[in-house]
Design a protein around this motif. Structure first.
Motif, mmCIF file in Angstrom:
data_model
loop_
_atom_site.group_PDB
_atom_site.id
_atom_site.type_symbol
_atom_site.label_atom_id
_atom_site.label_comp_id
_atom_site.label_asym_id
_atom_site.label_seq_id
_atom_site.Cartn_x
_atom_site.Cartn_y
_atom_site.Cartn_z
ATOM 1 N N VAL A 69 0.730 -1.282 -0.069
ATOM 2 C CA VAL A 69 -0.054 -0.046 0.092
ATOM 3 C C VAL A 69 0.857 1.200 0.077
ATOM 4 C CG1 VAL A 69 -1.889 1.349 1.237
ATOM 5 C CG2 VAL A 69 -1.731 -1.253 1.126
ATOM 6 N N VAL A 70 0.743 2.215 -0.959
ATOM 7 C CA VAL A 70 1.261 3.307 -1.120
ATOM 8 C C VAL A 70 0.466 4.564 -0.523
ATOM 9 C CG1 VAL A 70 2.403 5.158 -2.614
ATOM 10 C CG2 VAL A 70 2.798 2.751 -2.889
ATOM 11 N N GLU A 71 -0.723 4.800 -0.973
ATOM 12 C CA GLU A 71 -1.586 5.776 -0.348
ATOM 13 C C GLU A 71 -3.313 5.117 -0.136
ATOM 14 O OE1 GLU A 71 -0.660 10.038 -2.680
ATOM 15 O OE2 GLU A 71 -1.294 8.206 -3.701
ATOM 16 N N GLY A 72 -3.594 5.937 0.871
ATOM 17 C CA GLY A 72 -5.172 5.222 1.269
ATOM 18 C C GLY A 72 -5.002 4.060 2.294
ATOM 19 N N THR A 73 -6.522 3.664 2.218
ATOM 20 C CA THR A 73 -6.549 2.611 3.114
ATOM 21 C C THR A 73 -7.343 1.403 2.528
ATOM 22 O OG1 THR A 73 -6.793 4.178 5.220
ATOM 23 C CG2 THR A 73 -7.418 2.013 5.659
ATOM 24 N N VAL A 74 -6.799 0.228 2.975
ATOM 25 C CA VAL A 74 -7.575 -0.917 2.620
ATOM 26 C C VAL A 74 -8.016 -1.837 3.421
ATOM 27 C CG1 VAL A 74 -6.969 -3.109 1.263
ATOM 28 C CG2 VAL A 74 -5.773 -1.078 0.468
ATOM 29 N N LYS A 75 -9.298 -2.414 3.504
ATOM 30 C CA LYS A 75 -9.768 -3.224 4.278
ATOM 31 C C LYS A 75 -9.906 -4.668 3.847
ATOM 32 C CE LYS A 75 -13.999 -1.585 6.723
ATOM 33 N NZ LYS A 75 -15.392 -0.689 6.662
ATOM 34 N N LEU A 76 -9.382 -5.565 4.973
ATOM 35 C CA LEU A 76 -9.543 -7.011 4.653
ATOM 36 C C LEU A 76 -10.600 -7.565 5.318
ATOM 37 C CD1 LEU A 76 -6.837 -8.638 3.228
ATOM 38 C CD2 LEU A 76 -6.563 -6.160 3.751
ATOM 39 N N TYR A 77 -11.113 -8.433 4.428
ATOM 40 C CA TYR A 77 -12.332 -9.334 4.906
ATOM 41 C C TYR A 77 -12.256 -10.621 4.660
ATOM 42 C CZ TYR A 77 -14.965 -4.735 4.491
ATOM 43 O OH TYR A 77 -15.436 -3.679 4.365
ATOM 44 N N GLN A 78 -13.073 -11.426 5.726
ATOM 45 C CA GLN A 78 -13.127 -12.902 5.431
ATOM 46 C C GLN A 78 -14.500 -12.883 4.765
ATOM 47 O OE1 GLN A 78 -12.433 -16.123 4.715
ATOM 48 N NE2 GLN A 78 -11.289 -16.376 6.753
ATOM 49 N N GLU A 79 -14.862 -13.742 3.779
ATOM 50 C CA GLU A 79 -16.038 -13.779 2.988
ATOM 51 C C GLU A 79 -16.454 -15.084 2.936
ATOM 52 O OE1 GLU A 79 -15.615 -12.960 -0.981
ATOM 53 O OE2 GLU A 79 -17.899 -12.017 -1.168
ATOM 54 N N ASN A 80 -17.852 -15.310 3.062
ATOM 55 C CA ASN A 80 -18.572 -16.696 3.209
ATOM 56 C C ASN A 80 -19.082 -17.110 1.798
ATOM 57 O OD1 ASN A 80 -21.006 -15.611 3.123
ATOM 58 N ND2 ASN A 80 -21.772 -16.611 4.891
ATOM 59 N N GLU A 81 -19.864 -18.355 1.589
ATOM 60 C CA GLU A 81 -20.249 -18.625 0.531
ATOM 61 C C GLU A 81 -21.344 -17.870 -0.109
ATOM 62 O OE1 GLU A 81 -20.570 -20.510 3.144
ATOM 63 O OE2 GLU A 81 -18.190 -20.904 2.990
ATOM 64 N N GLU A 82 -22.160 -17.341 0.743
ATOM 65 C CA GLU A 82 -23.385 -16.422 0.534
ATOM 66 C C GLU A 82 -22.704 -14.916 0.138
ATOM 67 O OE1 GLU A 82 -24.311 -18.287 3.604
ATOM 68 O OE2 GLU A 82 -24.575 -19.940 2.201
ATOM 69 N N GLY A 83 -21.586 -14.651 0.137
ATOM 70 C CA GLY A 83 -21.294 -13.349 -0.182
ATOM 71 C C GLY A 83 -21.147 -12.376 1.232
ATOM 72 N N ALA A 84 -21.618 -12.935 2.298
ATOM 73 C CA ALA A 84 -21.313 -12.155 3.569
ATOM 74 C C ALA A 84 -20.097 -11.738 3.950
ATOM 75 C CB ALA A 84 -22.164 -12.941 4.546
ATOM 76 N N GLU A 85 -19.860 -10.667 4.548
ATOM 77 C CA GLU A 85 -18.283 -10.163 4.691
ATOM 78 C C GLU A 85 -18.084 -10.066 6.111
ATOM 79 O OE1 GLU A 85 -18.376 -6.659 2.632
ATOM 80 O OE2 GLU A 85 -18.339 -7.460 0.619
ATOM 81 N N TYR A 86 -16.844 -10.368 6.599
ATOM 82 C CA TYR A 86 -16.466 -10.165 7.714
ATOM 83 C C TYR A 86 -15.419 -9.185 7.976
ATOM 84 C CZ TYR A 86 -16.070 -10.775 12.800
ATOM 85 O OH TYR A 86 -16.361 -10.759 14.262
#
Lengths: 216, 216
Positions: free
Chosen positions: B55-72
């Motif tokens: 990452v150079v600029e800005g913020t990135v968010k990391l998620y876990q994702e399930n089969e139905e597309g729900a995010e965590y």
DNA sequence: GATTGACTGTGATATTTATCACAAAGGACT
DNA sequence: AGTCCTTTGTGATAAATATCACAGTCAATC
């Protein structure tokens, strides 16, 4: 925890086949072979990390623990594997964020952490080993988060049992209370869910143990 | 995602001060500077990993994702930090176990993974960087597991908000629905809990945003 | 074979979270 | 001002899980 005779190079090589020559000798010189009985706590949360742990025999269980002492099972460590948490470089002040317990009688190599920095510099194979260890543990944590964040207790219990079956075979010597502790739930919940699994013919229940018989 | 002009050595050095000399030149030669707008998906679950992301600029968010597309939501990446998941060596076949999204407009260095093995061999500072990256992300995951496994939704929400406040300051531009998605719960639950926090004078609620005013 | 203690089964109930339903509020645009 | 759309608030209810209470069961031990 006792310190007993050291392993010889061939024995270490069998466990850690990818290392380079000098590293085996350094291990023999500086590591200590320790043993602990089943159930022993190898590393407490908050404890200062003084040495890196490489599993030689037996199985170690890694937990997250909270303020009240509740535990949450994360993953197993097997012979030839290492505890990522204790592979600290630089600092002598790092505190353990995990709880490690011996499931079976275990023996492991303990390496004082002052060698970590040196060996990283000195041995490429050690460097790769550290990275591989972190990567593997990181992936285990991802799986654990996946289960915890998205699944209900019935599915989490199934996932838990399958992990244990992979480790120890189809017959598991676990009480409902022990399972409940690992999943941070209550014994009654586990009992009821196991009973359901028995009705679905996924398991056969016995006192102090049960057998996984689901074919899938 | 566009490829734009490369950074110069000084710029890279400011972000990654601990590297050695040849490494900066290798980055300049082989990395690509890419940009993505806020909200863009940088890495999907299951996607083949072709490059490492710094990452150079800005913020990135990391998620876990399930089969139905729900995010965590798991953790943030900031300038000077790297995505551990994409730091693969050896294989070209690794699939991403995480979902990465740009929170703000971001720019990042993309390094084709064929260089990973080579650079690990060639640059000690890169090796250390990889280990440090894994270690930091591993620790973030531990925190996430701790919250998820032991805490109820009110405490998890508080932890979540505090993380955001640390990143973006006391005024957060988030809808209740967005928060609910990150915590894998429902909008109604978040609304009710935020209302409670407002009653306790922990926050001031506005449309599309709120302010954290709790002093502790 | 009686006692003890750990383990298991299960009803009843409380708490937490999810889901459904719908109203109200705010902003953007005409 | 009126329309439309997104966001927020909140009651009612359902589902999942936790907690309490207590009985039954098994194995070890004296």
């Amino acid at each position: 925890m006792n310190s007993i005779a050291m392993l010889n190079k061939d024995q270490i090589k069998q466990l850690f086949p990818d290392w380079e020559d000098g590293l085996y000798e350094s291990i023999i010189e500086h590591a200590e072979l320790r043993t602990a009985p089943a159930g022993a706590t190898l590393l407490k949360m908050g404890q200062n990390i003084k040495s890196t742990m490489l599993v030689v025999e037996g199985t170690v269980k890694l937990y997250q623990e909270n303020e009240e002492g509740a535990e949450y099972f994360m993953y197993h460590l097997n012979p030839g594997e290492a505890c990522a948490v204790t592979m600290v470089c630089n600092y002598h002040l790092e505190q353990s964020q995990v709880l490690a317990k011996a499931v079976t009688d275990v023996s492991f190599l303990a390496i004082p952490i002052e060698f970590m920095d040196k060996w990283l510099n000195q041995y490429k194979s050690w460097h790769y080993f550290v990275i591989r260890t972190y990567r593997l543990r990181y992936e285990e944590l991802l799986k654990t988060i996946h289960e915890t964040a998205f699944k209900n207790m019935d599915e989490r219990l199934e996932f838990y049992i399958k992990r244990q079956v992979k480790q120890f075979g189809n017959t598991l010597k676990l009480t409902h209370q022990e399972i409940a502790n690992d999943l941070n739930t209550s014994r009654e919940v586990v009992s009821r869910l196991l009973k359901k699994m028995e009705n679905h013919q996924w398991i056969v229940l016995n006192r102090n143990s049960f057998e996984w018989i689901k074919k899938d």
